[in-house]
Design a protein around this motif. Structure first.
Motif, mmCIF file in Angstrom:
data_model
loop_
_atom_site.group_PDB
_atom_site.id
_atom_site.type_symbol
_atom_site.label_atom_id
_atom_site.label_comp_id
_atom_site.label_asym_id
_atom_site.label_seq_id
_atom_site.Cartn_x
_atom_site.Cartn_y
_atom_site.Cartn_z
ATOM 1 N N SER A 43 -31.816 -14.450 -8.114
ATOM 2 C CA SER A 43 -30.826 -13.434 -8.469
ATOM 3 C C SER A 43 -29.857 -14.043 -9.474
ATOM 4 O O SER A 43 -29.599 -15.250 -9.451
ATOM 5 C CB SER A 43 -30.039 -12.989 -7.236
ATOM 6 O OG SER A 43 -30.906 -12.497 -6.243
ATOM 7 N N VAL A 90 -22.709 -1.281 -14.498
ATOM 8 C CA VAL A 90 -23.173 -1.591 -13.143
ATOM 9 C C VAL A 90 -22.945 -0.377 -12.252
ATOM 10 O O VAL A 90 -22.100 0.478 -12.548
ATOM 11 C CB VAL A 90 -22.445 -2.813 -12.526
ATOM 12 C CG1 VAL A 90 -22.762 -4.083 -13.281
ATOM 13 C CG2 VAL A 90 -20.940 -2.574 -12.448
ATOM 14 N N ARG A 101 -24.815 -3.703 -9.297
ATOM 15 C CA ARG A 101 -26.151 -3.968 -9.826
ATOM 16 C C ARG A 101 -26.272 -3.464 -11.255
ATOM 17 O O ARG A 101 -25.832 -2.354 -11.566
ATOM 18 C CB ARG A 101 -27.214 -3.248 -8.990
ATOM 19 C CG ARG A 101 -27.243 -3.683 -7.533
ATOM 20 C CD ARG A 101 -28.344 -2.971 -6.791
ATOM 21 N NE ARG A 101 -28.181 -1.516 -6.839
ATOM 22 C CZ ARG A 101 -28.626 -0.690 -5.880
ATOM 23 N NH1 ARG A 101 -29.265 -1.158 -4.831
ATOM 24 N NH2 ARG A 101 -28.433 0.610 -5.994
ATOM 25 N N THR A 102 -26.869 -4.264 -12.131
ATOM 26 C CA THR A 102 -27.247 -3.745 -13.441
ATOM 27 C C THR A 102 -28.536 -2.958 -13.244
ATOM 28 O O THR A 102 -29.064 -2.874 -12.131
ATOM 29 C CB THR A 102 -27.508 -4.888 -14.441
ATOM 30 O OG1 THR A 102 -28.701 -5.588 -14.028
ATOM 31 C CG2 THR A 102 -26.339 -5.856 -14.495
ATOM 32 N N ASP A 103 -29.070 -2.409 -14.323
ATOM 33 C CA ASP A 103 -30.313 -1.657 -14.125
ATOM 34 C C ASP A 103 -31.540 -2.563 -14.147
ATOM 35 O O ASP A 103 -32.667 -2.086 -14.123
ATOM 36 C CB ASP A 103 -30.427 -0.474 -15.099
ATOM 37 C CG ASP A 103 -30.315 -0.903 -16.534
ATOM 38 O OD1 ASP A 103 -30.441 -2.127 -16.788
ATOM 39 O OD2 ASP A 103 -30.073 -0.051 -17.402
ATOM 40 N N PRO A 147 -33.611 -5.315 -12.000
ATOM 41 C CA PRO A 147 -33.648 -5.766 -10.605
ATOM 42 C C PRO A 147 -33.178 -7.210 -10.427
ATOM 43 O O PRO A 147 -33.589 -8.099 -11.166
ATOM 44 C CB PRO A 147 -35.134 -5.641 -10.236
ATOM 45 C CG PRO A 147 -35.687 -4.623 -11.181
ATOM 46 C CD PRO A 147 -34.898 -4.774 -12.450
ATOM 47 N N PHE A 205 -26.946 -8.799 -11.354
ATOM 48 C CA PHE A 205 -25.685 -8.159 -10.993
ATOM 49 C C PHE A 205 -24.611 -8.582 -12.002
ATOM 50 O O PHE A 205 -24.790 -9.542 -12.751
ATOM 51 C CB PHE A 205 -25.227 -8.621 -9.608
ATOM 52 C CG PHE A 205 -26.181 -8.311 -8.492
ATOM 53 C CD1 PHE A 205 -25.912 -7.291 -7.596
ATOM 54 C CD2 PHE A 205 -27.357 -9.044 -8.322
ATOM 55 C CE1 PHE A 205 -26.781 -7.003 -6.552
ATOM 56 C CE2 PHE A 205 -28.227 -8.761 -7.294
ATOM 57 C CZ PHE A 205 -27.939 -7.742 -6.397
ATOM 58 N N VAL A 230 -20.546 -7.512 -4.640
ATOM 59 C CA VAL A 230 -21.799 -8.116 -5.127
ATOM 60 C C VAL A 230 -22.328 -9.123 -4.105
ATOM 61 O O VAL A 230 -23.530 -9.150 -3.801
ATOM 62 C CB VAL A 230 -21.582 -8.776 -6.502
ATOM 63 C CG1 VAL A 230 -22.766 -9.668 -6.874
ATOM 64 C CG2 VAL A 230 -21.371 -7.703 -7.566
ATOM 65 N N ALA A 290 -23.984 -7.296 -1.397
ATOM 66 C CA ALA A 290 -25.278 -6.756 -1.829
ATOM 67 C C ALA A 290 -26.339 -7.853 -1.838
ATOM 68 O O ALA A 290 -27.509 -7.614 -1.512
ATOM 69 C CB ALA A 290 -25.144 -6.122 -3.217
ATOM 70 N N ASP A 303 -25.270 -3.618 1.446
ATOM 71 C CA ASP A 303 -24.717 -2.804 0.367
ATOM 72 C C ASP A 303 -23.528 -1.980 0.840
ATOM 73 O O ASP A 303 -23.585 -1.327 1.872
ATOM 74 C CB ASP A 303 -25.789 -1.840 -0.157
ATOM 75 C CG ASP A 303 -26.863 -2.567 -0.951
ATOM 76 O OD1 ASP A 303 -26.781 -3.803 -1.070
ATOM 77 O OD2 ASP A 303 -27.772 -1.885 -1.451
#
Lengths: 416, 107
Positions: free
Chosen positions: A105, A263, A268-270, A272, A275, A307, A310, A315
């Motif tokens: 991540s 975000v 989350r960014t788009d 996967p 972040f 974040v 998450a 979440d």
């Protein structure tokens, strides 16, 4: 969805540090690598324009955590290392020293940078910006020999620096492009109060002036020229004309434009497993009802905690009440919420006594409280905003009544 | 150097020795005591270094300022008679053994 491999966090200021600390605290078991472009441990930024310049705070006072913290929390530090490129397919970031860090991540917490002034940038060594501790150290050294300082910008940095260096006995001229101070951040009542405050402390404040050029002698600016033909002599210039998000890493991978990193409510960014948190994010803010970017310690910390949650599969939506403060002279400006499209303002207290607050309402609903030396109003405002309650605007200005009274059960709950 | 004892809400004690003149908040941060957030760095702008002062030590501390009392109204945990902001407690030799109980939450 989880990916194998370490958690890599790019950016080692408030947001990056908080993601690392909170993820570990929340039970994240894998490796955590915190990458910072500056070769020093994470530090507090707010004192840099205040106590650090005035000499009340020194370098060792501003550390956010001692070195032992990182060992104890098993957070690996990569300091003095700039992340220069992102390989989305290969899931790695490249560092300025040529190494590549594989990640499971990735959290981008790169913050923001001092915006450059087109008429001033690079013109001379005595034109300074203030963002980092190194900037502050140079500024402090230069101040020691300076007599006349021109501060360019009527925002928070400009006002705080003006306040700090007036206390050092320097002649200070503050040049603001707007027709009032802090035009985007505060209401007219607060801006007017701060203008009077700075003038009362001997700062020459000029509004509605745009810097168009400088007179340089040798390697030093001697005068700053503005658009109405006037010039201001100086031996040091401090530029505080806003900040831009530092998005180079994600922009180079095609993941965002110059305005910030989009975000969702979980950070989350788009993409996967990638972040972002802090100054650099464009997020929907429930308290503003719109997508925006926030530059504040509170936002960096609170979004980072979301974040971190998450990252361990818990979440929860980011909905912290925005908070901001600015200390100038002995005056405390504090704000909660965001004024946005407020259509009504209610004054509590006495501006002439230097103790008042302004409540901002939008369609009858409280959206923001801005206070001058009124921490109780701001504290109550924060609780009202967090619980979605509003005092009736017609009653809210009654200074004899505690704002906290409106937290009681009978207070109408606004329909948000 | 005075010794301060931070007692977390589960009863665990964390004793640290710190020089006179620094705040209890700074002592906690420098010693990695969990449960003190200190978001604003001690500038009286948040309420995330909240502690409950042990009864034995309350009388030894100067009373909180009006500003501190105002800010104490927005602590995240219960506000009690013994609530203080640890950034406003400055260590003195007389505070040897100062015992501060940490709230469950700071924000």
């Amino acid at each position: 969805m989880r990916y194998g491999g370490p958690l890599v966090i790019v950016g080692a200021s408030y947001a990056g540090l908080q993601v690392a600390a909170s993820a570990r605290e929340a039970g994240y078991e894998g490796r955590i690598i915190l990458v910072g472009a500056e070769d020093r441990l994470p530090y507090q930024r707010p004192p840099l324009s205040k106590g650090f310049l005035s000499g009340k705070v020194c370098e060792t006072d501003v550390a956010l955590r001692p070195e032992s913290f990182f060992d104890a929390a098993r957070i690996e530090l990569e300091l003095g290392a700039k992340a220069t490129a992102l390989d989305l397919a290969g899931r790695s970031v490249s560092l300025s020293d040529g190494r590549h860090l594989a990640f499971g991540s990735l959290v981008v917490a790169t913050g923001s940078r001092a915006r450059r002034h087109p008429a001033l940038d690079g013109r001379a060594g005595n034109i300074r910006y203030l963002r980092s501790l190194d900037d502050a150290k140079v500024l402090r050294e230069r101040l020691a020999a300076a007599r006349e300082v021109v501060v360019v910008g009527g925002g928070f940095i400009g006002l705080e620096v003006a306040s700090s260096i007036r206390g050092l006995g320097k002649e200070v001229t503050l040049l603001a492009a707007g027709s009032r101070l802090l035009p985007r951040a505060v209401c007219g009542e607060i801006a007017g109060f701060l203008l009077r405050l700075h003038r009362a402390h001997g700062v020459r404040v000029e509004l509605d002036v745009v810097v168009v050029g400088v007179e340089v002698a040798g390697e030093h600016v001697r005068q700053v020229h503005v658009n109405n033909g006037r010039s201001f002599p100086c031996d040091l210039v401090l530029v505080g004309v806003g900040a831009d998000p530092d998005v180079a890493l994600l922009a180079s991978a095609g993941m965002c434009g110059p305005d910030g990193v989009p975000v969702d409510q979980f950070g989350r960014t788009d993409h996967p497993g990638i972040f972002a948190a802090g100054d650099c994010t464009l997020h929907f803010n429930r308290h503003a009802g719109t997508i925006l970017r926030l530059e504040s310690v509170q936002h960096a910390i609170d979004q980072a905690k979301v974040v971190a949650d998450a990252l361990v599969g818990r979440d929860r939506s980011y909905d912290a009440v925005p908070r901001f403060w600015s200390d100038q002279y002995d005056t405390k400006l504090q704000m909660v919420g965001l004024p946005g499209d407020a259509d009504r303002r209610v004054l509590r207290g006495a501006p002439e006594e230097g103790r008042f607050s302004v409540l901002h309402f939008s369609q009858g609903r409280l959206v923001c409280v801005q206070g001058i030396n009124r921490p109780a109003d701001v504290a109550a405002g924060r609780r009202l905003l967090a619980t979605g309650r509003s005092p009736p605007p017609a009653l809210a200005g009654d200074w004899s009544r505690d704002l906290a009274d409106f937290l009681a059960n009978e207070a109408p709950r606004a329909s948000a | 150097m005075p010794r301060i004892v931070f007692v977390s809400c589960d009863g665990a004690e964390h004793a640290v020795e710190m020089p006179v003149g620094i705040s209890a908040m700074a002592a906690a941060v420098r010693s990695n005591v969990r449960g003190i957030e200190a978001e604003c760095g001690g500038s009286l702008n948040c309420a995330t270094c909240h502690v409950y002062v042990d009864d034995r030590f309350g009388p030894l501390l100067p009373a909180p300022s009006e500003l501190e009392r105002d800010i104490l109204t927005c602590v995240a945990a219960d506000r009690r008679e013994t609530s203080r902001l640890s950034c406003q407690i400055v260590l003195t030799p007389e505070l040897e053994g100062l015992t501060l109980h940490l709230p469950e939450v700071q924000s």
